[in-house]
Enzyme design. Structure first.
Site, PDB file in Angstrom:
ATOM      1  N   LYS A 116       0.890  -1.242  -0.062  1.00 38.08           N
ATOM      2  CA  LYS A 116       0.037  -0.099  -0.022  1.00 38.08           C
ATOM      3  C   LYS A 116       0.793   1.248   0.216  1.00 38.08           C
ATOM      4  CE  LYS A 116      -4.310   0.692   0.517  1.00 38.08           C
ATOM      5  NZ  LYS A 116      -5.525  -0.141   0.250  1.00 38.08           N
TER       6      LYS A 116
HETATM    7  N1  GLU Z   1      -7.179   0.107  -3.162  1.00 44.05           N
HETATM    8  C1  GLU Z   1      -7.935  -1.052  -3.308  1.00 44.05           C
HETATM    9  C2  GLU Z   1      -8.022  -1.997  -2.058  1.00 44.05           C
HETATM   10  O1  GLU Z   1      -7.816  -1.548  -0.792  1.00 44.05           O
HETATM   11  C3  GLU Z   1      -7.665  -1.953  -4.714  1.00 44.05           C
HETATM   12  C4  GLU Z   1      -6.320  -2.334  -4.491  1.00 44.05           C
HETATM   13  C5  GLU Z   1      -5.846  -2.972  -5.938  1.00 44.05           C
HETATM   14  O2  GLU Z   1      -6.724  -3.044  -6.873  1.00 44.05           O
HETATM   15  O3  GLU Z   1      -4.850  -3.150  -6.056  1.00 44.05           O
HETATM   16  O4  GLU Z   1      -8.501  -2.894  -2.035  1.00 44.05           O
END
Ligand code: GLU
Length: 426
Positions: A116
């Site tokens: 993240k």
């Molecule tokens: N930000 C989204 C989540 O928390 C999508 C992450 C992604 O598609 O890599 O799941």
């Protein structure tokens, strides 16, 4: 029960989000009997990067922003996870969200680990030009971390397909080529997948229907409250509404509305489209307090906005029978036992909002293939994958006589443990 982290006090939010991850991990590890070695690995993110991002602002002055990227795990594949822009972004938040991505990808049965990123900024107060320069500066600073087979970002709070297009552009310039698979959630036509934008909300809808079926509740007779009217909340509300569920409350950061007869979600969406994306001023319901939405007299509660909104005190007053977590981390760890004792079924974030990363995976597969699927194909694959993940989590919950949340962690731990053991240590 909670394992304390070494995060300095100055960097901690009121309650550490990473501690909330560890609290659940500890419980699941104990119930499942996870090997201590694997637990130790998972308690420590693999890599944490912090960068300073100098950006020329429109006023001619340079402002330096803090950027973060945490790779929690690459045990099951390249790290995957979004990038968020917001003033709350900090080490602890990014670390917690990266760990949740590891578990989410494992629950969704994707060949990915978790990561993240984020930038501490207020995107609502920045111009498009400033945001583009900031995003590209961040991408260049992290160009040796990102990579189509290494670490693959995606949108999260405060970012969208627009920022993903900027990331791919900057990355392509650094590596002098075309690498659409370095990021997902791109605009359709620029390597993006049909159905990606609505995928997280769609997953929430599929998870809601799956849970209602287990609870023997008829969607056509059910009512719901949805907190958040951004990408996730809006699409979840729309798709749930289209299944015949009456949405009695919606809200965003500007207002919260209640209508016992049901809110016209399509009208609300039309209103926000013409009103800078905000709900304030929409006349489809009476204004209530934000916390009243969480404790409203409805069958289903969908928190799809911020983390840490369901505290112990809020949990005591929740009247819904089912909670489907569209947001990441909406429930604090201390509230879990309250919800469980009240018999409320909670479809946890790492399952409920995994539709987004599932379609991110489909986007990445299409990028690698160079061949694109129709929206119908994407949705069918997504719905099947979501239902399958739900069944695995449900059966682990039953087998280990625990909540769906801990069942979801156990589902993930089983896969991750296999990966750690098969790969060995050196
Ligand atoms: N930000 C989204 C989540 O928390 C999508 C992450 C992604 O598609 O890599 O799941």
């Amino acid at each position: 029960m909670t394992t304390k982290t070494n995060t300095p006090a100055t960097q901690q939010h009121e309650s550490s989000m990473f501690d909330a991850v560890l609290a659940r991990l500890d419980i699941a590890a104990k119930i499942y009997g996870l090997s201590e070695d694997v637990a130790t690995v998972l308690k420590n993110p693999q890599k944490q990067v912090k960068v300073s991002l100098p950006v020329m602002m429109d006023n001619g002055k340079v402002q330096v922003f803090e950027g973060f990227r945490t790779i929690h795990s690459t045990i099951l594949g390249p790290s995957k996870g979004g990038i968020r822009y917001g003033m709350d972004v900090c080490d602890d938040e990014v670390k917690a969200l990266s760990a949740w991505m590891t578990f989410k990808c494992a629950v969704a049965n994707l060949p990915y680990g978790g990561g993240k990123g984020g930038i501490k900024c207020d995107p609502r107060k920045m111009s498009v030009g400033e945001l583009e320069r900031l995003t590209k500066t961040y991408t260049v600073a992290l160009s040796d971390v990102f990579g189509p087979d290494k670490d693959i970002p995606a949108p999260d709070m405060g970012t969208s397909a627009r920022e993903m297009a900027w990331i791919v552009d900057a990355y392509n310039k650094v590596y002098r080529g075309n690498f659409p698979g370095v990021v997902t959630g791109k605009p359709v036509g620029l390597g993006g997948s049909a159905g990606r934008e609505t995928a997280t909300g769609r997953g929430v809808m599929v998870a809601t229907l799956a849970a209602l079926a287990k609870m023997n509740l008829d969607p056509k007779k059910a009512t719901a409250a949805v907190q958040g009217f951004g990408n996730v909340g809006l699409n979840a509300a729309r798709l749930i509404h289209e299944q015949g569920i009456k949405i009695c409350a919606i809200g965003d950061h500007t207002t919260t509305l209640w209508n016992e007869k049901g809110i016209d979600i399509h009208a609300a969406i039309r209103f926000t489209k013409e009103n800078n994306g905000i709900l304030k001023g929409f006349s489809g319901g009476v204004e209530i307090k934000n916390t009243e939405l969480l404790t409203a007299n409805v069958d289903i509660l969908v928190p799809a906005a911020l983390q840490n909104v369901i505290t112990e005190e809020v949990a005591v007053n929740i009247r819904a029978k089912l909670i489907v977590e569209g947001a990441n981390g909406p429930t604090v760890a201390e509230a879990d036992h309250v919800l469980q004792e009240k018999g409320i079924i909670v479809v946890p974030d790492i399952l409920a909002n995994s539709g987004g990363v599932t379609v991110s995976y489909f986007e990445w597969v299409q990028n690698n293939y160079g061949h694109y699927w129709t929206e119908e194909e994407v949705n069918t694959r997504h719905d099947n994958s979501m239902r399958e993940a739900f069944e695995h989590v449900w059966s682990n919950g039953q087998q280990y006589k625990t909540s769906l949340r801990i069942g979801a962690y156990i589902t993930a731990l089983k896969k991750i443990e296999l990966g750690v053991k098969a790969k060995g240590n050196y």
